[in-house]
Design a protein around this motif. Structure first.
Motif, PDB file in Angstrom:
ATOM      1  N   GLU A  25       0.813  -1.223   0.000  1.00 22.93           N
ATOM      2  CA  GLU A  25       0.000   0.000   0.000  1.00 22.93           C
ATOM      3  C   GLU A  25       0.848   1.276   0.000  1.00 22.93           C
ATOM      4  O   GLU A  25       0.301   2.375  -0.082  1.00 22.93           O
ATOM      5  N   TRP A  26       2.164   1.153   0.102  1.00 22.84           N
ATOM      6  CA  TRP A  26       3.018   2.338   0.244  1.00 22.84           C
ATOM      7  C   TRP A  26       2.914   3.291  -0.938  1.00 22.84           C
ATOM      8  O   TRP A  26       2.982   4.500  -0.761  1.00 22.84           O
ATOM      9  N   ASP A  27       2.801   2.771  -2.145  1.00 21.26           N
ATOM     10  CA  ASP A  27       2.725   3.641  -3.329  1.00 21.26           C
ATOM     11  C   ASP A  27       1.387   4.355  -3.439  1.00 21.26           C
ATOM     12  O   ASP A  27       1.307   5.429  -4.030  1.00 21.26           O
ATOM     13  N   THR A  28       0.339   3.782  -2.887  1.00 20.73           N
ATOM     14  CA  THR A  28      -1.004   4.339  -3.062  1.00 20.73           C
ATOM     15  C   THR A  28      -1.542   5.031  -1.816  1.00 20.73           C
ATOM     16  O   THR A  28      -2.643   5.577  -1.858  1.00 20.73           O
ATOM     17  N   THR A  29      -0.795   5.016  -0.722  1.00 21.96           N
ATOM     18  CA  THR A  29      -1.242   5.664   0.509  1.00 21.96           C
ATOM     19  C   THR A  29      -0.692   7.086   0.545  1.00 21.96           C
ATOM     20  O   THR A  29       0.518   7.296   0.693  1.00 21.96           O
ATOM     21  N   ALA A  30      -1.594   8.069   0.393  1.00 20.90           N
ATOM     22  CA  ALA A  30      -1.201   9.482   0.377  1.00 20.90           C
ATOM     23  C   ALA A  30      -1.148  10.027   1.803  1.00 20.90           C
ATOM     24  O   ALA A  30      -1.931   9.635   2.663  1.00 20.90           O
ATOM     25  N   LEU A  31      -0.209  10.930   2.018  1.00 21.17           N
ATOM     26  CA  LEU A  31      -0.075  11.610   3.300  1.00 21.17           C
ATOM     27  C   LEU A  31      -0.688  12.995   3.205  1.00 21.17           C
ATOM     28  O   LEU A  31      -0.593  13.651   2.179  1.00 21.17           O
ATOM     29  N   HIS A  32      -1.307  13.424   4.302  1.00 26.41           N
ATOM     30  CA  HIS A  32      -1.965  14.732   4.361  1.00 26.41           C
ATOM     31  C   HIS A  32      -1.484  15.475   5.600  1.00 26.41           C
ATOM     32  O   HIS A  32      -1.005  14.853   6.559  1.00 26.41           O
ATOM     33  N   GLY A  33      -1.666  16.789   5.594  1.00 24.30           N
ATOM     34  CA  GLY A  33      -1.305  17.594   6.748  1.00 24.30           C
ATOM     35  C   GLY A  33      -1.946  17.043   8.010  1.00 24.30           C
ATOM     36  O   GLY A  33      -3.077  16.552   7.974  1.00 24.30           O
ATOM     37  N   GLU A  34      -1.210  17.081   9.086  1.00 25.27           N
ATOM     38  CA  GLU A  34      -1.645  16.606  10.407  1.00 25.27           C
ATOM     39  C   GLU A  34      -1.573  15.095  10.570  1.00 25.27           C
ATOM     40  O   GLU A  34      -1.862  14.592  11.662  1.00 25.27           O
ATOM     41  N   ASP A  35      -1.197  14.333   9.518  1.00 24.15           N
ATOM     42  CA  ASP A  35      -1.015  12.897   9.685  1.00 24.15           C
ATOM     43  C   ASP A  35       0.126  12.649  10.663  1.00 24.15           C
ATOM     44  O   ASP A  35       1.081  13.430  10.740  1.00 24.15           O
ATOM     45  N   GLU A  36       0.019  11.559  11.411  1.00 26.35           N
ATOM     46  CA  GLU A  36       1.083  11.130  12.309  1.00 26.35           C
ATOM     47  C   GLU A  36       1.712   9.876  11.739  1.00 26.35           C
ATOM     48  O   GLU A  36       1.046   8.848  11.593  1.00 26.35           O
ATOM     49  N   VAL A  37       2.985   9.983  11.391  1.00 24.30           N
ATOM     50  CA  VAL A  37       3.714   8.885  10.759  1.00 24.30           C
ATOM     51  C   VAL A  37       4.841   8.445  11.686  1.00 24.30           C
ATOM     52  O   VAL A  37       5.587   9.276  12.201  1.00 24.30           O
ATOM     53  N   GLU A  38       4.929   7.165  11.898  1.00 28.44           N
ATOM     54  CA  GLU A  38       6.041   6.590  12.649  1.00 28.44           C
ATOM     55  C   GLU A  38       6.774   5.644  11.713  1.00 28.44           C
ATOM     56  O   GLU A  38       6.151   4.762  11.106  1.00 28.44           O
ATOM     57  N   ILE A  39       8.066   5.855  11.562  1.00 26.32           N
ATOM     58  CA  ILE A  39       8.904   4.934  10.791  1.00 26.32           C
ATOM     59  C   ILE A  39       9.648   4.087  11.810  1.00 26.32           C
ATOM     60  O   ILE A  39      10.386   4.606  12.652  1.00 26.32           O
ATOM     61  N   LEU A  40       9.417   2.801  11.743  1.00 26.22           N
ATOM     62  CA  LEU A  40       9.994   1.859  12.686  1.00 26.22           C
ATOM     63  C   LEU A  40      11.124   1.105  12.011  1.00 26.22           C
ATOM     64  O   LEU A  40      10.930   0.514  10.949  1.00 26.22           O
ATOM     65  N   PHE A  41      12.294   1.129  12.627  1.00 28.67           N
ATOM     66  CA  PHE A  41      13.474   0.508  12.049  1.00 28.67           C
ATOM     67  C   PHE A  41      13.668  -0.877  12.640  1.00 28.67           C
ATOM     68  O   PHE A  41      13.537  -1.070  13.845  1.00 28.67           O
ATOM     69  N   PHE A  42      14.000  -1.845  11.765  1.00 28.48           N
ATOM     70  CA  PHE A  42      14.299  -3.196  12.230  1.00 28.48           C
ATOM     71  C   PHE A  42      15.687  -3.182  12.850  1.00 28.48           C
ATOM     72  O   PHE A  42      16.627  -2.635  12.276  1.00 28.48           O
ATOM     73  N   MET A  43      15.797  -3.757  14.026  1.00 24.69           N
ATOM     74  CA  MET A  43      17.075  -3.817  14.724  1.00 24.69           C
ATOM     75  C   MET A  43      17.448  -5.285  14.907  1.00 24.69           C
ATOM     76  O   MET A  43      16.589  -6.103  15.227  1.00 24.69           O
ATOM     77  N   GLY A  44      18.699  -5.567  14.729  1.00 29.61           N
ATOM     78  CA  GLY A  44      19.170  -6.934  14.926  1.00 29.61           C
ATOM     79  C   GLY A  44      20.288  -6.959  15.941  1.00 29.61           C
ATOM     80  O   GLY A  44      20.713  -5.915  16.439  1.00 29.61           O
ATOM     81  N   GLY A  45      20.743  -8.132  16.213  1.00 30.51           N
ATOM     82  CA  GLY A  45      21.887  -8.257  17.093  1.00 30.51           C
ATOM     83  C   GLY A  45      21.489  -8.398  18.537  1.00 30.51           C
ATOM     84  O   GLY A  45      20.422  -8.854  18.883  1.00 30.51           O
ATOM     85  N   GLY A  46      22.375  -7.951  19.362  1.00 27.84           N
ATOM     86  CA  GLY A  46      22.170  -8.106  20.791  1.00 27.84           C
ATOM     87  C   GLY A  46      23.203  -9.073  21.317  1.00 27.84           C
ATOM     88  O   GLY A  46      23.894  -9.743  20.569  1.00 27.84           O
ATOM     89  N   SER A  47      23.321  -9.106  22.571  1.00 31.90           N
ATOM     90  CA  SER A  47      24.336  -9.940  23.173  1.00 31.90           C
ATOM     91  C   SER A  47      23.772 -10.625  24.400  1.00 31.90           C
ATOM     92  O   SER A  47      23.007 -10.027  25.146  1.00 31.90           O
ATOM     93  N   MET A  48      24.161 -11.816  24.583  1.00 29.91           N
ATOM     94  CA  MET A  48      23.776 -12.552  25.786  1.00 29.91           C
ATOM     95  C   MET A  48      24.907 -12.491  26.798  1.00 29.91           C
ATOM     96  O   MET A  48      24.859 -13.140  27.822  1.00 29.91           O
ATOM     97  N   ARG A  49      25.958 -11.720  26.522  1.00 29.03           N
ATOM     98  CA  ARG A  49      27.111 -11.628  27.411  1.00 29.03           C
ATOM     99  C   ARG A  49      26.639 -11.163  28.790  1.00 29.03           C
ATOM    100  O   ARG A  49      25.876 -10.212  28.908  1.00 29.03           O
ATOM    101  N   GLY A  50      27.095 -11.809  29.798  1.00 29.45           N
ATOM    102  CA  GLY A  50      26.742 -11.424  31.145  1.00 29.45           C
ATOM    103  C   GLY A  50      25.433 -12.027  31.638  1.00 29.45           C
ATOM    104  O   GLY A  50      25.064 -11.848  32.779  1.00 29.45           O
ATOM    105  N   CYS A  51      24.727 -12.741  30.741  1.00 30.05           N
ATOM    106  CA  CYS A  51      23.468 -13.372  31.135  1.00 30.05           C
ATOM    107  C   CYS A  51      23.749 -14.804  31.538  1.00 30.05           C
ATOM    108  O   CYS A  51      24.547 -15.493  30.921  1.00 30.05           O
TER     109      CYS A  51
END
Length: 76
Positions: free
Chosen positions: A46-72
């Motif tokens: 839907e990204w190409d066809t979803t239009a944004l308008h004034g006052e819209d609230e958009v959150e861009i969420l980034f995928f995060m990877g990794g992490g460490s089990m060190r110390g656990c």
């Protein structure tokens, strides 16, 4: 021009810009993000066809990877 809230901050965009155009404008790799518009996740197809308008609230969420089990401890 229109002003949206992008991750909690005002952002000027061209009126009727699509979600995909916003991602391109910000130089973001679409494969690494999800987009929420006014509290609803926007499906990639839907990204190409979803239009944004004034006052819209958009959150861009980034995928995060990794992490460490060190110390656990594996002991309960």
């Amino acid at each position: 021009m229109a002003t949206i809230q992008l991750n909690g901050k005002p952002e000027e965009i061209r009126e009727e810009s699509s979600v995909n155009q916003l991602l391109q404008q910000k130089g973001l790799d679409p494969a690494l993000v999800s987009v929420e518009l006014n509290g609803r996740i926007v499906e990639r197809e839907e990204w190409d066809t979803t239009a944004l308008h004034g006052e819209d609230e958009v959150e861009i969420l980034f995928f995060m990877g990794g992490g460490s089990m060190r110390g656990c401890s594996s002991r309960a």
